[in-house]
Structure formats: C-alpha cells, structure tokens
Design a protein around this motif. Sequence first.
Motif, mmCIF file in Angstrom:
data_model
loop_
_atom_site.group_PDB
_atom_site.id
_atom_site.type_symbol
_atom_site.label_atom_id
_atom_site.label_comp_id
_atom_site.label_asym_id
_atom_site.label_seq_id
_atom_site.Cartn_x
_atom_site.Cartn_y
_atom_site.Cartn_z
ATOM 1 N N MET A 131 -41.811 27.035 8.148
ATOM 2 C CA MET A 131 -41.254 25.853 7.671
ATOM 3 C C MET A 131 -41.746 25.386 6.287
ATOM 4 S SD MET A 131 -41.951 22.247 9.879
ATOM 5 C CE MET A 131 -41.394 20.642 9.075
ATOM 6 N N GLN A 132 -40.696 24.736 5.636
ATOM 7 C CA GLN A 132 -40.988 24.259 4.445
ATOM 8 C C GLN A 132 -41.556 22.737 4.444
ATOM 9 O OE1 GLN A 132 -37.465 23.480 2.181
ATOM 10 N NE2 GLN A 132 -37.926 24.893 0.764
ATOM 11 N N LEU A 133 -42.599 22.429 3.266
ATOM 12 C CA LEU A 133 -42.912 21.227 3.422
ATOM 13 C C LEU A 133 -43.267 20.681 1.909
ATOM 14 C CD1 LEU A 133 -44.509 18.766 5.121
ATOM 15 C CD2 LEU A 133 -46.634 19.864 4.417
ATOM 16 N N GLY A 134 -42.825 19.503 1.784
ATOM 17 C CA GLY A 134 -43.069 18.990 0.197
ATOM 18 C C GLY A 134 -44.563 18.052 0.355
ATOM 19 N N LEU A 135 -45.290 18.072 -0.213
ATOM 20 C CA LEU A 135 -46.684 17.509 -0.226
ATOM 21 C C LEU A 135 -47.051 16.838 -1.634
ATOM 22 C CD1 LEU A 135 -49.132 17.103 1.472
ATOM 23 C CD2 LEU A 135 -50.055 19.169 0.902
ATOM 24 N N ILE A 136 -47.248 15.359 -1.489
ATOM 25 C CA ILE A 136 -47.552 14.647 -2.467
ATOM 26 C C ILE A 136 -48.875 14.247 -2.472
ATOM 27 C CG2 ILE A 136 -46.792 12.445 -3.670
ATOM 28 C CD1 ILE A 136 -43.949 12.750 -2.386
ATOM 29 N N GLY A 137 -49.620 14.416 -3.508
ATOM 30 C CA GLY A 137 -50.940 14.127 -3.536
ATOM 31 C C GLY A 137 -51.916 15.351 -3.413
ATOM 32 N N LEU A 138 -52.460 15.828 -4.327
ATOM 33 C CA LEU A 138 -53.196 17.158 -4.234
ATOM 34 C C LEU A 138 -54.608 17.137 -4.738
ATOM 35 C CD1 LEU A 138 -50.262 19.481 -5.522
ATOM 36 C CD2 LEU A 138 -50.874 19.214 -3.492
ATOM 37 N N GLY A 139 -55.213 15.960 -4.088
ATOM 38 C CA GLY A 139 -56.604 15.828 -4.462
ATOM 39 C C GLY A 139 -57.478 16.435 -3.181
ATOM 40 N N LYS A 140 -58.524 15.843 -3.272
ATOM 41 C CA LYS A 140 -59.548 16.585 -2.167
ATOM 42 C C LYS A 140 -59.016 16.955 -1.041
ATOM 43 C CE LYS A 140 -62.864 13.406 -2.121
ATOM 44 N NZ LYS A 140 -63.511 12.265 -2.752
ATOM 45 N N MET A 141 -58.186 15.834 -0.410
ATOM 46 C CA MET A 141 -57.586 16.169 0.884
ATOM 47 C C MET A 141 -56.397 16.938 0.692
ATOM 48 S SD MET A 141 -59.401 14.801 3.577
ATOM 49 C CE MET A 141 -58.290 14.744 4.730
ATOM 50 N N GLY A 142 -55.297 16.328 0.066
ATOM 51 C CA GLY A 142 -54.132 17.033 -0.214
ATOM 52 C C GLY A 142 -54.155 18.671 -0.822
ATOM 53 N N GLY A 143 -54.943 19.063 -1.608
ATOM 54 C CA GLY A 143 -55.206 20.081 -2.243
ATOM 55 C C GLY A 143 -55.751 21.096 -0.944
ATOM 56 N N ASN A 144 -56.568 20.818 -0.220
ATOM 57 C CA ASN A 144 -57.197 21.780 0.618
ATOM 58 C C ASN A 144 -55.779 21.824 1.990
ATOM 59 O OD1 ASN A 144 -59.162 22.312 -0.555
ATOM 60 N ND2 ASN A 144 -60.674 20.831 0.523
ATOM 61 N N MET A 145 -55.347 20.684 1.994
ATOM 62 C CA MET A 145 -54.378 20.842 3.048
ATOM 63 C C MET A 145 -53.239 21.702 2.647
ATOM 64 S SD MET A 145 -54.069 16.969 4.242
ATOM 65 C CE MET A 145 -52.714 16.867 5.215
ATOM 66 N N ARG A 146 -52.554 21.633 1.548
ATOM 67 C CA ARG A 146 -51.658 22.686 1.097
ATOM 68 C C ARG A 146 -52.295 24.116 1.224
ATOM 69 N NH1 ARG A 146 -50.012 22.900 -5.523
ATOM 70 N NH2 ARG A 146 -52.433 22.955 -5.464
ATOM 71 N N GLU A 147 -53.332 24.285 1.041
ATOM 72 C CA GLU A 147 -53.974 25.810 0.960
ATOM 73 C C GLU A 147 -54.020 26.091 2.501
ATOM 74 O OE1 GLU A 147 -54.707 28.221 -1.016
ATOM 75 O OE2 GLU A 147 -55.753 29.552 0.366
ATOM 76 N N ARG A 148 -54.344 25.282 3.481
ATOM 77 C CA ARG A 148 -54.356 25.652 4.809
ATOM 78 C C ARG A 148 -53.065 25.673 5.307
ATOM 79 N NH1 ARG A 148 -58.309 25.531 9.118
ATOM 80 N NH2 ARG A 148 -57.184 25.146 11.180
ATOM 81 N N ILE A 149 -51.949 24.821 5.191
ATOM 82 C CA ILE A 149 -50.452 25.114 5.506
ATOM 83 C C ILE A 149 -50.006 26.570 5.017
ATOM 84 C CG2 ILE A 149 -48.409 24.167 5.728
ATOM 85 C CD1 ILE A 149 -49.733 21.388 5.263
ATOM 86 N N ARG A 150 -50.367 26.512 3.483
ATOM 87 C CA ARG A 150 -49.833 28.149 3.258
ATOM 88 C C ARG A 150 -50.485 29.179 3.910
ATOM 89 N NH1 ARG A 150 -49.923 26.666 -3.314
ATOM 90 N NH2 ARG A 150 -47.821 25.573 -3.271
ATOM 91 N N ARG A 151 -51.964 29.143 4.145
ATOM 92 C CA ARG A 151 -52.465 30.223 4.932
ATOM 93 C C ARG A 151 -51.719 30.586 6.314
ATOM 94 N NH1 ARG A 151 -58.995 29.062 4.223
ATOM 95 N NH2 ARG A 151 -59.006 29.429 2.039
ATOM 96 N N ALA A 152 -51.316 29.457 6.846
ATOM 97 C CA ALA A 152 -50.482 29.624 8.237
ATOM 98 C C ALA A 152 -49.255 30.106 8.216
ATOM 99 C CB ALA A 152 -50.490 28.333 8.940
ATOM 100 N N GLY A 153 -48.808 30.439 6.979
ATOM 101 C CA GLY A 153 -47.346 31.141 6.399
ATOM 102 C C GLY A 153 -46.134 30.305 5.948
ATOM 103 N N HIS A 154 -46.510 28.954 5.875
ATOM 104 C CA HIS A 154 -45.258 27.804 5.696
ATOM 105 C C HIS A 154 -45.282 27.887 4.157
ATOM 106 C CE1 HIS A 154 -45.328 26.784 9.759
ATOM 107 N NE2 HIS A 154 -46.615 26.630 9.926
ATOM 108 N N GLN A 155 -43.867 27.438 3.683
ATOM 109 C CA GLN A 155 -44.026 27.126 2.332
ATOM 110 C C GLN A 155 -44.406 25.576 1.884
ATOM 111 O OE1 GLN A 155 -39.964 27.241 0.787
ATOM 112 N NE2 GLN A 155 -40.521 27.169 -1.582
ATOM 113 N N VAL A 156 -45.315 25.646 0.839
ATOM 114 C CA VAL A 156 -45.557 24.113 0.474
ATOM 115 C C VAL A 156 -45.305 24.149 -0.877
ATOM 116 C CG1 VAL A 156 -47.298 22.341 0.361
ATOM 117 C CG2 VAL A 156 -47.446 24.272 2.320
#
Length: 292
Positions: A1-26
């Motif tokens: 799945m594809q996701l736009g993520l706004i805010g890549l601080g302490k939470m958002g940055g790690n969430m982007r990484e975890r979602i990417r690791r699961a094979g999604h496009q962020v």
Amino acid sequence: MQLGLIGLGKMGGNMRERIRRAGHQVIGYDRNPELTDVKDLAELVEKLDAPRTVWVMVPAGTATQVVVDELKDLLSPGDIVVDGGNSRWTDDEKHAAELGIKGIGFVDAGVSGGVWGLENGYALMVGGDKENVERLKPIFDALKPDGPYGYVHAGRVGAGHFSKMVHNGIEYAMMQAYAEGWELLEKANSVDNVREIFRSWQEGTVIRSWLLDLAVNALDDDEHLDGLRGYAEDSGEGRWTVEAAIDNAVPLPAITASLFARFASRQDDSPQMKMIAALRNQFGGHAVEKKG
Ligand SMILES: O=C(O)[C@H](O)[C@@H](O)[C@H](O)[C@H](O)COP(=O)(O)O
C-alpha cells in the motif's frame, strides 16, 4: 500500500521506517529538509495515487489544524486523512466534519510506543467509520506489535484519541506511583540498594511493567538520578483526562494527583505553602522559615 506521512520527528520518522520494512511505499514530508522526501504538501499529494491516504504525525493543536486545513484544499473526495498525533479527541469531530464537507474521510489513531516503537511496534487505538478503518488495515498491521494485542478499532471518530487519552492518564498515575515509592525507599534508608529493589520487582511481582523496566534503565544510567532536575512538563492528555472525568462525574483521584504533582514540580518555592506557613504562624505562633 502507499501512504503519505506528514511529520518525520521522533515518532513519524521511525513509523516511516517500520511501514517501509513491511513492504509499503511511504512518501514522507517534514519541514526539515534533511528528513523530507518531498518539498511540500502539494508535491506529496501529487505523488500519491488516488484514493490517497495521508497520515498526520505532528504536534496536537495548532500544528495539526494547519496541516488539516492545507490537506482539505489539496485532497480529493475518497481520500482519507489519519491523525496519529496526540490530539484532543474533541478536535477529531471537528476535523472529520471539516474534511467531510469535501468528501474526504477522517480516522483518528492514538499511537503508543515512543522511541521504542520502531522495533517493538506501536499500539494503536483507532476511531472512525468501519470502511475507512478497513482500508487502512495494512498500515495498522505494519505498525502494530507482532503479538495478538496492540490494536483496537475503538469506535466512531474520536474514540481512538479518547482511548489514548485515558491510556496516558493511567501512564501519569503509574509513573507517579513508581516515583513516590522510589523516593520513599531512597529517603528512608532502610534498604541497602534501592535500584536492586526496583530491579528485583521486574519479574514475578504484581507491579512488574514496562514502565518499571524503564525506571530500572534510568537508574542504571544514573543510580540516584543526581543529574536530573525534578521538573516535568505535560502535553495535555492528563489535563483532558481530568476534564473528561469532571464532565462524566467520575472520581479520578490518582490521575488528578499525578497531574498536579507535575504542576508542583515547576515551582521553585510553593506559593500555597507560604500561605500555610503564614497561617500556622498566625494561629499557633509556629515557626516560619524566612527568605534570604
Ligand atoms: O504512549 C506513549 O507513547 C506516550 O504516552 C506518548 O504519547 C508521549 O510520550 C506522551 O504523550 C507524553 O505525554 P506527556 O508530555 O503529557 O507526559
């Protein structure tokens, strides 16, 4: 799945990484040019295929409102906005209504896990219409912890943040209880090693918890917390929990006391204790301590 993520601080940055690791496009956006994948929100929206999903992970209040306002202008009917910040649950109804005018869906997600979420997963408490929540399931599955728990569709819009608010109220009171027990053990001088008492509690006891594990981590870093000042901020969730308790006439003495303890931590010299000292002196001639 594809996701736009706004805010890549302490939470958002790690969430982007975890979602990417699961094979999604962020595709991530942050004001910090070193973190962002796109130059602005318009470019973020342009790069996403319709129907889009945009997850907002910025501080609650004005910052979230500004992003929601901008997204309302940029997104199209059928798109979904997720607010994953620690927003006040009453803001969710407002945001859902504002976006709903344009046919844009809204889901609120209380997210717990802090800086450990990248590896441990994030507990998610979600509010919104069933069909919107269903559409986001692959992202929730990527973020949530691996075990059977850690995800709930809590109810209608606002229910996710309401659940997260109560979670944080409990967090305040639990931390306060550990802190009080720790101070008493340190002060009473009745045990040989306070840190080892805390460490021993990590297994088998009634009060074992992740917060207790983190308390032991903190004591391993600085055994008597000598390097810290006894000062604690709050971001709003404790206050809103107490407000909700008043609205519903539910007694919350432990959570309320733990919130007030943080307020007290910000005072160098307590004005109310000055009044108590003055009154004891007035009626009983009890000694007071003078300044200077
Ligand atoms: O569950 C969590 O991961 C935490 O609760 C997280 O949401 C954050 O650290 C708190 O919002 C801090 O809240 P205070 O600033 O109010 O202590």
